[in-house]
Design a protein around this motif. Structure first.
Motif, PDB file in Angstrom:
ATOM      1  N   ASP A 147       0.822  -1.217   0.000  1.00  0.00           N
ATOM      2  CA  ASP A 147       0.000   0.000   0.000  1.00  0.00           C
ATOM      3  C   ASP A 147       0.852   1.262   0.000  1.00  0.00           C
ATOM      4  OD1 ASP A 147       0.599  -0.981   2.703  1.00  0.00           O
ATOM      5  OD2 ASP A 147      -0.510   0.767   3.395  1.00  0.00           O
ATOM      6  N   GLN A 176      -4.904  -3.433   3.461  1.00  0.00           N
ATOM      7  CA  GLN A 176      -5.521  -4.231   2.397  1.00  0.00           C
ATOM      8  C   GLN A 176      -6.551  -3.396   1.628  1.00  0.00           C
ATOM      9  OE1 GLN A 176      -6.921  -8.092   3.857  1.00  0.00           O
ATOM     10  NE2 GLN A 176      -5.347  -8.024   5.440  1.00  0.00           N
ATOM     11  N   HIS A 180      -6.615  -2.566  -2.442  1.00  0.00           N
ATOM     12  CA  HIS A 180      -7.745  -2.760  -3.348  1.00  0.00           C
ATOM     13  C   HIS A 180      -8.159  -1.441  -4.005  1.00  0.00           C
ATOM     14  CE1 HIS A 180      -8.906  -6.970  -3.083  1.00  0.00           C
ATOM     15  NE2 HIS A 180      -8.594  -6.957  -1.804  1.00  0.00           N
ATOM     16  N   ASP A 184      -7.450  -2.280  -7.810  1.00  0.00           N
ATOM     17  CA  ASP A 184      -8.536  -3.074  -8.392  1.00  0.00           C
ATOM     18  C   ASP A 184      -8.883  -2.641  -9.815  1.00  0.00           C
ATOM     19  OD1 ASP A 184      -8.845  -4.851  -6.309  1.00  0.00           O
ATOM     20  OD2 ASP A 184     -10.554  -3.809  -5.398  1.00  0.00           O
ATOM     21  N   THR A 190      -4.285  -8.166 -10.748  1.00  0.00           N
ATOM     22  CA  THR A 190      -5.371  -8.964 -10.168  1.00  0.00           C
ATOM     23  C   THR A 190      -5.040  -9.259  -8.713  1.00  0.00           C
ATOM     24  OG1 THR A 190      -5.821 -10.026 -12.298  1.00  0.00           O
ATOM     25  CG2 THR A 190      -6.677 -11.111 -10.324  1.00  0.00           C
ATOM     26  N   LEU A 191      -5.993  -9.018  -7.816  1.00  0.00           N
ATOM     27  CA  LEU A 191      -5.839  -9.356  -6.403  1.00  0.00           C
ATOM     28  C   LEU A 191      -6.826 -10.444  -6.033  1.00  0.00           C
ATOM     29  CD1 LEU A 191      -4.746  -6.311  -6.597  1.00  0.00           C
ATOM     30  CD2 LEU A 191      -5.279  -6.174  -4.163  1.00  0.00           C
ATOM     31  N   ASP A 193      -8.269 -12.341  -2.534  1.00  0.00           N
ATOM     32  CA  ASP A 193      -8.311 -12.380  -1.072  1.00  0.00           C
ATOM     33  C   ASP A 193      -8.530 -13.819  -0.593  1.00  0.00           C
ATOM     34  OD1 ASP A 193      -8.032  -9.621  -0.729  1.00  0.00           O
ATOM     35  OD2 ASP A 193     -10.178  -9.296  -0.989  1.00  0.00           O
TER      36      ASP A 193
END
Length: 230
Positions: A147, A176, A180, A184, A190-191, A193
């Motif tokens: 981040d 987190q 995103h 995103d 691509t993330l 979880d």
């Protein structure tokens, strides 16, 4: 087996663990270590990639301060030693060593594609590799502090996959959420979880491993590399 790689400015050299497939590699993948060195778990990751047909190379990124170190995260004193090494690690030099490894890998396979996959510290470095080198595809598992690197996202030109355990005690929910929010909508990123999972869930060996989620994440990684490394 191991190989020796020269630094980019040729002022030193470092060792790397190498796992070779049978026959011609379909591509190369740089395996970027956790804070525990090139231990049995990282060597196992390389061996698995070689079985899948890739040339896998894991450079010893701690060679300047603790060459050849291997730590077991299940031993508290060794876990702390890894955290201490992370605190003194020069990440810019680490990226330079990864770039040198990418060049060595390309030479080994005759100019084909090279991917990178990293874990923990290596997950962070995999993201940095995507923003700062010409690597062809990057995967990061539970990367720490991503981040804080979002200002570099404009430099991502090749596909990136990030695995994010929701209960990561090194990466809180706010971090987190920032990941995103920042990534995103990026067309190359691509993330995924993993609810209920903690840091280290995809380690090859040891108590941190969560088999079902590890297999899910590794399957996604395999499909990602098959698509983007060809």
């Amino acid at each position: 087996m191991t190989m020796t790689i020269d630094t980019l400015d040729h002022d030193g050299s470092f060792s790397a663990y190498v796992a070779r497939p049978e026959g011609q590699p379909k591509a190369a993948i740089i395996v970027i270590q956790e804070v525990f060195g090139i231990n049995a778990g990282i060597r196992g990751k390389c061996d698995a990639l070689a079985t899948a047909g890739y040339l896998a190379i894991a450079p010893d990124l701690f060679w300047r301060t603790a060459p050849g170190i291997e730590l077991d995260p299940d031993v508290p004193e060794q876990m702390q030693r890894g955290l201490d090494l992370f605190g003194t690690f020069d990440q810019d030099l680490g990226i330079a060593d990864i770039e040198a490894t990418i060049r060595a890998a390309r030479a080994e396979i005759g100019g084909g594609k090279v991917g990178a996959v990293g874990y923990c510290l290596g997950g962070r470095l995999a993201f940095m590799t995507a923003t700062r080198t010409d690597v062809d595809a990057s995967v990061g598992y539970y990367g720490v502090g991503i981040d804080g690197l979002l200002g570099e996202k404009h430099a991502i030109a090749k596909p990136v996959l990030l695995h994010v355990p929701v209960e990561d005690h090194f990466v809180d929910k706010d971090a987190q959420a920032r990941m995103h929010a920042g990534l995103d909508d990026h067309p190359k990123v691509t993330l995924y979880d993993y609810p209920g999972e903690d840091h280290g869930f995809a380690t090859e060996i040891g108590s941190r491993r969560s088999p079902a989620s590890a297999e899910l994440a590794d399957g996604r990684t395999a499909a990602f590399f098959a698509e983007h490394l060809g």
